[in-house]
Motif scaffolding. Structure first.
Motif, PDB file in Angstrom:
ATOM      1  N   LEU A   1       0.831  -1.207   0.000  1.00 52.08           N
ATOM      2  CA  LEU A   1       0.000   0.000   0.000  1.00 52.08           C
ATOM      3  C   LEU A   1       0.862   1.252   0.000  1.00 52.08           C
ATOM      4  O   LEU A   1       0.627   2.181  -0.784  1.00 52.08           O
ATOM      5  CB  LEU A   1      -0.915  -0.009   1.231  1.00 52.08           C
ATOM      6  N   ALA A   2       1.886   1.272   0.868  1.00 53.09           N
ATOM      7  CA  ALA A   2       2.751   2.450   0.994  1.00 53.09           C
ATOM      8  C   ALA A   2       3.573   2.701  -0.266  1.00 53.09           C
ATOM      9  O   ALA A   2       3.907   3.846  -0.582  1.00 53.09           O
ATOM     10  CB  ALA A   2       3.683   2.285   2.197  1.00 53.09           C
ATOM     11  N   SER A   3       3.904   1.627  -1.003  1.00 50.64           N
ATOM     12  CA  SER A   3       4.699   1.787  -2.229  1.00 50.64           C
ATOM     13  C   SER A   3       3.873   2.363  -3.379  1.00 50.64           C
ATOM     14  O   SER A   3       4.422   2.798  -4.380  1.00 50.64           O
ATOM     15  CB  SER A   3       5.304   0.447  -2.650  1.00 50.64           C
ATOM     16  N   ARG A   4       2.540   2.352  -3.225  1.00 46.95           N
ATOM     17  CA  ARG A   4       1.611   2.911  -4.220  1.00 46.95           C
ATOM     18  C   ARG A   4       1.843   2.302  -5.613  1.00 46.95           C
ATOM     19  O   ARG A   4       2.303   2.980  -6.550  1.00 46.95           O
ATOM     20  CB  ARG A   4       1.726   4.440  -4.274  1.00 46.95           C
ATOM     21  N   PRO A   5       1.541   1.020  -5.743  1.00 43.88           N
ATOM     22  CA  PRO A   5       1.840   0.306  -6.996  1.00 43.88           C
ATOM     23  C   PRO A   5       1.221   0.931  -8.241  1.00 43.88           C
ATOM     24  O   PRO A   5       1.767   0.769  -9.332  1.00 43.88           O
ATOM     25  CB  PRO A   5       1.294  -1.107  -6.742  1.00 43.88           C
ATOM     26  N   ARG A   6       0.104   1.641  -8.092  1.00 49.15           N
ATOM     27  CA  ARG A   6      -0.536   2.240  -9.260  1.00 49.15           C
ATOM     28  C   ARG A   6       0.310   3.359  -9.882  1.00 49.15           C
ATOM     29  O   ARG A   6       0.090   3.742 -11.017  1.00 49.15           O
ATOM     30  CB  ARG A   6      -1.921   2.778  -8.883  1.00 49.15           C
ATOM     31  N   THR A   7       1.278   3.870  -9.125  1.00 51.23           N
ATOM     32  CA  THR A   7       2.142   4.926  -9.662  1.00 51.23           C
ATOM     33  C   THR A   7       3.356   4.364 -10.395  1.00 51.23           C
ATOM     34  O   THR A   7       4.064   5.101 -11.075  1.00 51.23           O
ATOM     35  CB  THR A   7       2.652   5.849  -8.531  1.00 51.23           C
ATOM     36  N   LEU A   8       3.601   3.061 -10.244  1.00 52.36           N
ATOM     37  CA  LEU A   8       4.855   2.495 -10.742  1.00 52.36           C
ATOM     38  C   LEU A   8       4.903   2.353 -12.260  1.00 52.36           C
ATOM     39  O   LEU A   8       5.982   2.385 -12.853  1.00 52.36           O
ATOM     40  CB  LEU A   8       5.133   1.153 -10.065  1.00 52.36           C
ATOM     41  N   LEU A   9       3.755   2.186 -12.901  1.00 50.90           N
ATOM     42  CA  LEU A   9       3.733   2.152 -14.363  1.00 50.90           C
ATOM     43  C   LEU A   9       4.287   3.455 -14.929  1.00 50.90           C
ATOM     44  O   LEU A   9       5.036   3.459 -15.906  1.00 50.90           O
ATOM     45  CB  LEU A   9       2.307   1.935 -14.867  1.00 50.90           C
ATOM     46  N   ALA A  10       3.910   4.553 -14.297  1.00 54.49           N
ATOM     47  CA  ALA A  10       4.390   5.860 -14.758  1.00 54.49           C
ATOM     48  C   ALA A  10       5.910   5.970 -14.623  1.00 54.49           C
ATOM     49  O   ALA A  10       6.582   6.578 -15.464  1.00 54.49           O
ATOM     50  CB  ALA A  10       3.712   6.984 -13.973  1.00 54.49           C
ATOM     51  N   ALA A  11       6.467   5.351 -13.564  1.00 56.50           N
ATOM     52  CA  ALA A  11       7.920   5.387 -13.366  1.00 56.50           C
ATOM     53  C   ALA A  11       8.651   4.613 -14.446  1.00 56.50           C
ATOM     54  O   ALA A  11       9.815   4.888 -14.753  1.00 56.50           O
ATOM     55  CB  ALA A  11       8.268   4.820 -11.989  1.00 56.50           C
ATOM     56  N   ALA A  12       7.974   3.627 -15.044  1.00 58.92           N
ATOM     57  CA  ALA A  12       8.598   2.823 -16.094  1.00 58.92           C
ATOM     58  C   ALA A  12       8.574   3.524 -17.451  1.00 58.92           C
ATOM     59  O   ALA A  12       9.395   3.216 -18.329  1.00 58.92           O
ATOM     60  CB  ALA A  12       7.883   1.473 -16.202  1.00 58.92           C
TER      61      ALA A  12
END
Length: 299
Positions: A17-28
């Motif tokens: 939850l804290a890592s906010r997985p939904r934001t990680l696609l944007a980081a890629a």
């Protein structure tokens, strides 16, 4: 009610939850776009691209953990916040645990990044260290960027220009006008994720002393900012087409235009928690545009 929900979440799930997985696609996305140009220019290096991707994801996770921690310490995040649940504010992760977790993630990013320094030299070391410091300084330190109207600028620079150009540089050992122009829509659409977040939280942030651009310049400005970044992202495709790659496949990102129009309507009509869906879809738009852009460059 909140307490009973909290007890049902395991420690592992709390870290997810804290890592906010939904934001990680944007980081890629910046790594994908930068690498697609490297392939186009016959400069692709798998090892460099893979490590750059892992470092980009770790930087995003580190920034998310730091944000979770320091927004709580600043008193900005509370249990009844408008946005998604936060781990420290909800008591899922302690302050000390989050400090350790943040340090571990940023340290991993640093040590993995040393391989990129080996490939790219001092230039990569400098931007790597600055990127880590920016991830921390977003909500921490004496002048936190997010609390002084600089969060949008930092997101555009580091998750757009720096990440895209850096990915290309560690493979090609040069920076070209093509990759510079390609980094602009990447940065604009990733920044729009933050724009929605700040637009949703502007009243809460204002009462807690968090001076985002949405707080400083208001509701109307924030909506216009969101639309301008959308227009900029699609306009850049014409620069790429006429200057660098005269192929109609460059315009593949226009397939995502219906979603962009839907999102613009949403930000002009929705308020409060209803904007959580807009936030999620804005992140998905960033990923979709980036993938289509990369495919268009490769074909």
């Amino acid at each position: 009610m909140i307490h009973s929900q909290t007890n049902k979440i395991s420690k592992f799930d709390a870290w997810i939850l804290a890592s906010r997985p939904r934001t990680l696609l944007a980081a890629a996305v910046p790594v994908i776009v930068g690498s697609s140009i490297a392939i186009h220019n016959n400069k692709f290096c798998f090892d460099a691209a893979f490590v750059a991707l892992v470092c980009s994801l770790l930087l995003q996770i580190g920034a998310n953990l730091s944000n979770d921690l320091f927004d709580f310490l600043h008193g900005t995040d509370k249990k009844d916040r408008v946005g998604p649940q936060r781990a420290v504010a909800s008591g899922l992760i302690s302050i000390n645990e989050m400090k350790i977790g943040t340090a571990v993630v940023f340290s991993l990013s640093f040590f993995l990044g040393l391989y990129l320094v080996y490939l790219g030299g001092l230039f990569i070391f400098i931007i790597g260290v600055i990127s880590i410091l920016a991830g921390l300084a977003y909500t921490a330190g004496p002048l936190p960027l997010a609390y002084n109207g600089l969060g949008d600028v930092a997101a555009f620079l580091f998750f757009g220009l720096v990440a895209t150009l850096g990915t290309y540089y560690v493979q090609a050992l040069e920076i070209t006008p093509f990759v510079f122009w390609a980094s602009i829509p990447v940065g604009a659409l990733i920044t729009n994720i933050l724009v929605v977040n700040n637009y949703r939280d502007r009243e809460e942030d204002s009462s807690n002393g968090k001076r985002t651009l949405a707080v400083l310049l208001g509701e109307k400005f924030t909506r216009i900012q969101y639309v301008v970044f959308m227009i900029l992202s699609y306009s850049i495709l014409f620069v790429v087409f006429f200057t660098f790659k005269k192929s109609l496949f460059v315009f593949l990102p226009f397939l995502s235009l219906p979603l962009s129009i839907k999102l613009i309507k949403m930000i002009y009509t929705l308020k409060g928690r209803d904007l959580n869906k807009t936030l999620e879809l804005t992140a998905k738009l960033s990923a979709l545009y980036g993938l289509l852009f990369a495919i268009g460059i490769l074909i």
